[in-house]
Write an enzyme that holds these catalytic residues in place. Sequence first.
Site, PDB file in Angstrom:
ATOM      1  N   LYS A 198       0.842  -1.203   0.000  1.00 19.43           N
ATOM      2  CA  LYS A 198       0.000   0.000   0.000  1.00 19.43           C
ATOM      3  C   LYS A 198       0.878   1.255   0.000  1.00 19.43           C
ATOM      4  CE  LYS A 198      -3.738  -2.405   2.549  1.00 19.43           C
ATOM      5  NZ  LYS A 198      -4.604  -2.377   3.740  1.00 19.43           N
TER       6      LYS A 198
ATOM      7  N   TYR B 263     -12.252  -2.816  -3.172  1.00 14.61           N
ATOM      8  CA  TYR B 263     -12.901  -2.987  -1.868  1.00 14.61           C
ATOM      9  C   TYR B 263     -14.415  -3.168  -1.966  1.00 14.61           C
ATOM     10  CZ  TYR B 263      -8.505  -2.146   0.522  1.00 14.61           C
ATOM     11  OH  TYR B 263      -7.218  -2.268   0.989  1.00 14.61           O
TER      12      TYR B 263
ATOM     13  N   ARG C 102      -1.126 -14.745   4.051  1.00 12.23           N
ATOM     14  CA  ARG C 102      -1.893 -14.089   5.134  1.00 12.23           C
ATOM     15  C   ARG C 102      -1.127 -14.167   6.455  1.00 12.23           C
ATOM     16  NH1 ARG C 102      -6.249 -10.639   4.412  1.00 12.23           N
ATOM     17  NH2 ARG C 102      -7.054 -11.285   6.424  1.00 12.23           N
TER      18      ARG C 102
ATOM     19  N   THR D 267      -4.955  -7.897  10.784  1.00  6.66           N
ATOM     20  CA  THR D 267      -5.282  -6.584  10.216  1.00  6.66           C
ATOM     21  C   THR D 267      -4.825  -5.440  11.118  1.00  6.66           C
ATOM     22  OG1 THR D 267      -7.291  -7.698   9.438  1.00  6.66           O
ATOM     23  CG2 THR D 267      -7.208  -5.306   9.176  1.00  6.66           C
TER      24      THR D 267
ATOM     25  N   ASN E 296      -1.706  -0.423   7.548  1.00  8.19           N
ATOM     26  CA  ASN E 296      -1.101  -1.731   7.848  1.00  8.19           C
ATOM     27  C   ASN E 296      -0.263  -2.271   6.689  1.00  8.19           C
ATOM     28  OD1 ASN E 296      -3.218  -2.326   6.187  1.00  8.19           O
ATOM     29  ND2 ASN E 296      -4.281  -3.678   7.602  1.00  8.19           N
TER      30      ASN E 296
ATOM     31  N   HIS F 135      -1.805  -5.342   1.580  1.00  7.42           N
ATOM     32  CA  HIS F 135      -3.050  -6.085   1.367  1.00  7.42           C
ATOM     33  C   HIS F 135      -2.687  -7.487   0.893  1.00  7.42           C
ATOM     34  CE1 HIS F 135      -6.919  -7.424  -0.157  1.00  7.42           C
ATOM     35  NE2 HIS F 135      -6.245  -7.834  -1.222  1.00  7.42           N
TER      36      HIS F 135
ATOM     37  N   GLU G  60      -9.544 -10.441  -7.418  1.00 11.74           N
ATOM     38  CA  GLU G  60      -8.613  -9.317  -7.286  1.00 11.74           C
ATOM     39  C   GLU G  60      -7.500  -9.357  -8.336  1.00 11.74           C
ATOM     40  OE1 GLU G  60      -9.227  -8.718  -2.465  1.00 11.74           O
ATOM     41  OE2 GLU G  60      -7.368  -9.586  -3.193  1.00 11.74           O
TER      42      GLU G  60
HETATM   43  P1  ADP Z   1      -7.519  -7.517   5.846  1.00  5.51           P
HETATM   44  O1  ADP Z   1      -6.641  -6.453   5.214  1.00  5.51           O
HETATM   45  O2  ADP Z   1      -6.821  -8.165   6.999  1.00  5.51           O
HETATM   46  O3  ADP Z   1      -8.067  -8.492   4.841  1.00  5.51           O
HETATM   47  P2  ADP Z   1     -10.214  -6.400   5.972  1.00  5.51           P
HETATM   48  O4  ADP Z   1     -10.452  -6.986   4.629  1.00  5.51           O
HETATM   49  O5  ADP Z   1     -11.169  -6.696   7.077  1.00  5.51           O
HETATM   50  O6  ADP Z   1      -8.759  -6.761   6.520  1.00  5.51           O
HETATM   51  O7  ADP Z   1     -10.116  -4.816   5.860  1.00  5.51           O
HETATM   52  C1  ADP Z   1      -9.480  -4.208   4.771  1.00  5.51           C
HETATM   53  C2  ADP Z   1      -8.620  -3.063   5.275  1.00  5.51           C
HETATM   54  O8  ADP Z   1      -9.461  -2.115   5.937  1.00  5.51           O
HETATM   55  C3  ADP Z   1      -7.572  -3.397   6.329  1.00  5.51           C
HETATM   56  O9  ADP Z   1      -6.379  -3.930   5.792  1.00  5.51           O
HETATM   57  C4  ADP Z   1      -7.357  -2.068   6.990  1.00  5.51           C
HETATM   58  O10 ADP Z   1      -6.470  -1.227   6.262  1.00  5.51           O
HETATM   59  C5  ADP Z   1      -8.761  -1.445   6.968  1.00  5.51           C
HETATM   60  N1  ADP Z   1      -9.540  -1.644   8.205  1.00  5.51           N
HETATM   61  C6  ADP Z   1     -10.209  -2.743   8.575  1.00  5.51           C
HETATM   62  N2  ADP Z   1     -10.849  -2.562   9.750  1.00  5.51           N
HETATM   63  C7  ADP Z   1     -10.579  -1.291  10.135  1.00  5.51           C
HETATM   64  C8  ADP Z   1     -10.957  -0.467  11.261  1.00  5.51           C
HETATM   65  N3  ADP Z   1     -11.733  -0.905  12.228  1.00  5.51           N
HETATM   66  N4  ADP Z   1     -10.475   0.785  11.309  1.00  5.51           N
HETATM   67  C9  ADP Z   1      -9.697   1.268  10.329  1.00  5.51           C
HETATM   68  N5  ADP Z   1      -9.319   0.568   9.256  1.00  5.51           N
HETATM   69  C10 ADP Z   1      -9.740  -0.699   9.138  1.00  5.51           C
HETATM   70 MG    MG Z   2      -9.544  -8.390   3.413  1.00  4.43          MG
END
Ligand code: ADP
Ligand code: MG
Length: 206
Positions: free
Chosen positions: A14, A54, A118, A124, A155, A158, A169
């Site tokens: 990212k 997304y 993962r 996350t 974070n 992705h 994707e």
């Molecule tokens: P992952 O990246 O672990 O697959 P998700 O698909 O649930 O997680 O969420 C996508 C992205 O949304 C996360 O990588 C993170 O950047 C952001 N995100 C998820 N939950 C939150 C939250 N509660 N507050 C802020 N950002 C969030």
């Molecule tokens: Mg995800």
Amino acid sequence: MRTKLHERTLILCKPDTVQRGIVGEIITRFEKKGLKIIAMKMVLPTRKLAQSHYDMPESDKIAMGEKSISAYEEHGEKINKTPIQIAEDIQKRLETYLTAGPVVAMVIEGAHAVAHVRKIRGGTNPLTADIGSITADLAIDSYFLSDPDERAVRNLVHASGSVVEAEREIKLWFSEDEIIDYELAIEKILYDKDWEDTRKKITREE
Ligand code: ADP
Ligand code: MG
């Protein structure tokens, strides 16, 4: 060499990864595992691409919202929003995050690639991710820092959450001709059923 357990998965470094100059560190972690990069490019995502990336099914929205709710509960706090409301707020913030600058997109292949990637990426929320993972080792953010500022948690990486998610994707980010089907020298050691036999030929006699 592809076994029947081989999978493909999408990784995005990212915009914060690119800006912090740690793309190499991220790639190294996947390479060292034995995973193969079969496509890679730098992209300046449009809002439309971020939206499509997304654009998740309702079940994924619920999972995303519930993950946040339990993180707050473990922290002794309560969110007064439904999982869907939480996910929809986050979705908008994610588009802003992903379009903040160039990203490095990769397709990675290997046995159990989705699960391994993962694990290497980690949870996350960097605050509670397992040590040794990218989010735990390299990111300092948390939901508790990002949510009051109405932004996505930074974070760094992705990684597709499932084989089905990965297929969707990969099509979004790469055309067929950008994906290269080739063999790595190390694949013999990783997957060849006869590799030990080849080794015996150079073992010293008793
Ligand atoms: P992952 O990246 O672990 O697959 P998700 O698909 O649930 O997680 O969420 C996508 C992205 O949304 C996360 O990588 C993170 O950047 C952001 N995100 C998820 N939950 C939150 C939250 N509660 N507050 C802020 N950002 C969030
Ligand atoms: Mg995800």
